[in-house]
Design a protein around this motif. Structure first.
Motif, PDB file in Angstrom:
ATOM      1  N   HIS A 237       0.855  -1.180   0.000  1.00 17.49           N
ATOM      2  CA  HIS A 237       0.000   0.000   0.000  1.00 17.49           C
ATOM      3  C   HIS A 237       0.894   1.233   0.000  1.00 17.49           C
ATOM      4  O   HIS A 237       1.961   1.235   0.618  1.00 17.49           O
ATOM      5  N   PHE A 238       0.437   2.292  -0.690  1.00 20.89           N
ATOM      6  CA  PHE A 238       1.266   3.483  -0.855  1.00 20.89           C
ATOM      7  C   PHE A 238       0.505   4.721  -0.400  1.00 20.89           C
ATOM      8  O   PHE A 238      -0.643   4.932  -0.792  1.00 20.89           O
ATOM      9  N   SER A 239       1.170   5.510   0.429  1.00 22.00           N
ATOM     10  CA  SER A 239       0.626   6.791   0.879  1.00 22.00           C
ATOM     11  C   SER A 239       1.641   7.870   0.546  1.00 22.00           C
ATOM     12  O   SER A 239       2.808   7.766   0.948  1.00 22.00           O
ATOM     13  N   VAL A 240       1.205   8.879  -0.189  1.00 28.08           N
ATOM     14  CA  VAL A 240       2.093   9.971  -0.593  1.00 28.08           C
ATOM     15  C   VAL A 240       1.697  11.225   0.175  1.00 28.08           C
ATOM     16  O   VAL A 240       0.543  11.654   0.131  1.00 28.08           O
ATOM     17  N   LEU A 241       2.662  11.800   0.878  1.00 23.55           N
ATOM     18  CA  LEU A 241       2.449  13.040   1.623  1.00 23.55           C
ATOM     19  C   LEU A 241       2.977  14.217   0.830  1.00 23.55           C
ATOM     20  O   LEU A 241       4.020  14.113   0.171  1.00 23.55           O
ATOM     21  N   ARG A 242       2.252  15.327   0.906  1.00 23.59           N
ATOM     22  CA  ARG A 242       2.718  16.560   0.273  1.00 23.59           C
ATOM     23  C   ARG A 242       2.320  17.738   1.168  1.00 23.59           C
ATOM     24  O   ARG A 242       1.135  17.950   1.435  1.00 23.59           O
ATOM     25  N   LEU A 243       3.344  18.447   1.649  1.00 25.53           N
ATOM     26  CA  LEU A 243       3.143  19.620   2.501  1.00 25.53           C
ATOM     27  C   LEU A 243       2.236  19.314   3.696  1.00 25.53           C
ATOM     28  O   LEU A 243       1.345  20.083   4.051  1.00 25.53           O
ATOM     29  N   GLY A 244       2.446  18.147   4.300  1.00 31.87           N
ATOM     30  CA  GLY A 244       1.737  17.795   5.522  1.00 31.87           C
ATOM     31  C   GLY A 244       0.370  17.183   5.345  1.00 31.87           C
ATOM     32  O   GLY A 244      -0.289  16.865   6.332  1.00 31.87           O
ATOM     33  N   THR A 245      -0.080  17.003   4.112  1.00 29.58           N
ATOM     34  CA  THR A 245      -1.385  16.382   3.864  1.00 29.58           C
ATOM     35  C   THR A 245      -1.217  15.130   3.014  1.00 29.58           C
ATOM     36  O   THR A 245      -0.196  14.950   2.342  1.00 29.58           O
ATOM     37  N   LEU A 246      -2.226  14.289   3.050  1.00 30.75           N
ATOM     38  CA  LEU A 246      -2.187  13.039   2.309  1.00 30.75           C
ATOM     39  C   LEU A 246      -2.690  13.278   0.890  1.00 30.75           C
ATOM     40  O   LEU A 246      -3.871  13.547   0.680  1.00 30.75           O
TER      41      LEU A 246
END
Length: 330
Positions: A237-246
């Motif tokens: 499973h992959f979760s990508v964070l950007r600037l503190g949000t999912l």
């Protein structure tokens, strides 16, 4: 009558928690979790579920919030919004020891090892085995060496000399020793903080192999990385964070490596960069990936272009009529 699950190895045989939950129930779960430092919101609205026997990859660029996420799960910091659940129970850890007591172990980039100490001493660092009556208890060196060798071999790590300083091992081998140590001391959830960041291709492959081995032993693994290629090799499973949000949460079956790389790199930013590069000479923007993360197909030339090229080829051929007429006039 239900049979009791055997105790997991760790803390010299002590049981750290109840038997492992069912496969479909997360070991660790974050629900709309976030963390604020005063007026600065480092993490906001993050959902994450870690299941036994699966590798959950958390990706993101520098400043995306990966370190804050690690600190919340490992008990170093407390979340300021949302929920943090372990085995379905809402928790709020005060110290990393609270997280360790619930079977959550973290392997940081510095590995928490002492380079000049032998491998077996680093394996039991801070949790040494002792023997003899109090107050003259002493280190049980033979038992620690034997246990360290057995646990490393169980993970597929064979070292000829456990007396050698751990600093003489390669980066990949040190990562693997740290992983085996966490497994032995009862980890059910293993957090790996960018274990392949400072390694070469071969050593990265060694670490990825032991991440897969930890998954096969039923651990829930959180693999923190900024390399989508490494994540895709072992991730479930992959979760990508950007600037503190999912920005993205997807199972392996629902996303390709190209799409994952595009999310990791930032599709919108790449599209803007491609538009800016189009204004600069010497850059073939048509060969750059498009917004979907795939290279655009080369457009077929139209009929006029093909005819023009055919005419130019025929006019320069040595046996063409135009060529012969020109020679006759000469």
């Amino acid at each position: 009558m239900t049979s009791k699950t055997p105790a997991a190895p760790g803390t010299h045989g002590a049981v750290l928690a109840d038997p492992a939950p069912e496969q479909d129930r997360p070991l660790v779960e974050l629900r709309r979790a976030g963390k604020s430092y005063g007026n600065i919101r480092a993490l906001h609205g993050v959902d994450l579920a870690v299941h036994p026997g699966r590798v959950t990859c958390v990706l993101g660029d520098n400043g995306a919030g990966k370190s804050t996420l690690i600190k919340i799960i490992s008990g170093l910091h407390q979340h300021t919004e949302g929920e943090f659940l372990v085995d379905g129970d809402a928790v709020r850890f005060g110290t990393p020891r609270d997280a360790l007591a619930r079977g959550i172990a973290t392997v940081y980039q510095d590995l928490a090892t002492i380079p000049l100490m032998p491998v077996w001493r680093n394996f039991f660092l801070g949790s040494e085995m002792t023997k003899g009556p109090w107050p003259v208890r002493r280190l049980d060196i033979d038992r620690m060496k034997r246990t360290a060798d057995e646990e490393l071999r169980n993970m597929g790590i064979v070292l000829d000399d456990l007396e050698q300083p751990i600093g003489t091992l390669s980066g990949g081998q040190r990562q693997c020793v740290a992983i085996a140590r966490a497994v032995y001391f009862g980890a059910r959830v293993l957090i790996l903080d960018e274990p392949t960041a400072a390694l070469g291709v071969k050593q990265s492959g060694v670490v990825l192999k032991y991440i897969a081995a930890a998954r096969e032993r039923g651990l829930g693994v959180i693999f923190i990385t900024h390399n989508p290629h490494h994540a895709y090799m072992v991730g479930d499973h992959f979760s990508v964070l950007r600037l503190g949000t999912l920005e993205l949460s997807a199972a392996r079956a629902d996303i390709t490596l190209e799409a994952l790389t595009n999310h990791m790199a930032g599709g919108a930013e790449l599209a803007a960069l491609k538009h800016e590069l189009a204004q600069v000479g010497g850059v073939d923007v048509q060969a750059l990936p498009d917004d979907a993360g795939t290279a655009p197909k080369t457009a077929a030339p139209d009929t006029a272009d093909r005819t023009d090229r055919t005419n130019r080829t025929e006019s320069t051929a040595p046996d063409s009529p135009a060529s012969g007429t020109a020679e006759g006039k000469a």
